[in-house]
Scaffold this active site. Sequence first.
Site, mmCIF file in Angstrom:
data_model
loop_
_atom_site.group_PDB
_atom_site.id
_atom_site.type_symbol
_atom_site.label_atom_id
_atom_site.label_comp_id
_atom_site.label_asym_id
_atom_site.label_seq_id
_atom_site.Cartn_x
_atom_site.Cartn_y
_atom_site.Cartn_z
ATOM 1 N N ASP A 9 0.869 -1.174 0.000
ATOM 2 C CA ASP A 9 0.000 0.000 0.000
ATOM 3 C C ASP A 9 0.910 1.230 0.000
ATOM 4 O O ASP A 9 2.131 1.090 -0.076
ATOM 5 C CB ASP A 9 -0.951 -0.027 1.212
ATOM 6 C CG ASP A 9 -2.288 0.635 0.902
ATOM 7 O OD1 ASP A 9 -2.287 1.739 0.333
ATOM 8 O OD2 ASP A 9 -3.335 0.047 1.238
ATOM 9 N N HIS A 70 -2.345 3.927 -4.885
ATOM 10 C CA HIS A 70 -1.822 3.380 -3.615
ATOM 11 C C HIS A 70 -0.419 2.809 -3.820
ATOM 12 O O HIS A 70 -0.102 1.715 -3.359
ATOM 13 C CB HIS A 70 -2.779 2.317 -3.053
ATOM 14 C CG HIS A 70 -4.033 2.904 -2.476
ATOM 15 N ND1 HIS A 70 -4.030 3.793 -1.429
ATOM 16 C CD2 HIS A 70 -5.344 2.725 -2.799
ATOM 17 C CE1 HIS A 70 -5.277 4.142 -1.123
ATOM 18 N NE2 HIS A 70 -6.098 3.518 -1.960
ATOM 19 N N GLU A 134 -9.289 3.796 -5.954
ATOM 20 C CA GLU A 134 -8.850 5.093 -5.453
ATOM 21 C C GLU A 134 -7.587 5.604 -6.145
ATOM 22 O O GLU A 134 -6.602 5.923 -5.495
ATOM 23 C CB GLU A 134 -8.616 4.992 -3.931
ATOM 24 C CG GLU A 134 -9.877 4.599 -3.181
ATOM 25 C CD GLU A 134 -9.670 4.399 -1.681
ATOM 26 O OE1 GLU A 134 -10.612 4.701 -0.925
ATOM 27 O OE2 GLU A 134 -8.601 3.941 -1.251
#
Length: 284
Positions: A9, A70, A134
């Site tokens: 991440d 990410h 995202e």
Amino acid sequence: SVLHWHLVDDQGWRLPVARLPRLTEIGAWRREEGGARCGGAYTADEISEVVAYATERFVTVVPEIEMPGHARAALAAYPGLSCRGTPLPVPSGWGIFEDVFCAGKEETFAFLGAVLDSVAVLFPGPFVHIGGDECPKVRWNTCPDCRRRMEAEGLPDAAALQAWFVRRIGRHLAGLGKRLVGWDEILEGGLAPNAVVMSWRGTEGGIVAARAGHDVVMTPGSHTYLDHYQSRDQQREPLAIGGFLPIDTVYSYEPIPANLEPQFAKHILGAQGNLWTEYIPNLK
Ligand code: ACM
Ligand code: ZN
């Protein structure tokens, strides 16, 4: 059953890749406020031990390697893979970051190909999760390499560029005998062939994907995010990301949506409980 293992991440890269040592030397570590060094990574032996333990118990491990967003831990190790190439640290705060993998540079795909090749060696299961959630498009919209890619591939916008990115990664995974899994953002700009969708922003993405003949894992925030508060009295609970999800709501969840036509129900592979560890203070 399945263990979905989120290995990378923004705040840390936990997967060893022999050909890319900076991922764990640099990308696995961050500076907390106050200066403490925080992080670490698994060894290949530790990962194999987990996979063997799971396999003995008929549990399939699905590794997740996040892209194109990410990606800050990877970009801290290899800044040339971002649009601007600016060196940036592994961030210590949570959130969504604007610097992501550049979709225009060929180096990005050479890098991700090498990562996925070693993932395929460590994880014998049929699925590889590539994230896809995202991913802000601010850098792509102004990056000359990304704009050249959009033009060369006839892509109308950055959403189409992300879909192109995911399709290209899907082809690499197919070459390794793996199926691509992604969060429901991979629907935007058109689904990659054979991709499996994890529906987390509600169930609508999963319904759309199932109707299009794609397999789906239902994991809506409303019922399956186990890192939310379990009572209204947040003062008396450990710090959590937010929300309110009592256990009876979790158990009440029916993964096949009532409004999904029965002929598509077979595409709902099941439900998944999600837990990120950023609010988990210890190993107990
Ligand atoms: C997610 O919770 N960002 C998939
Ligand atoms: Zn770019």
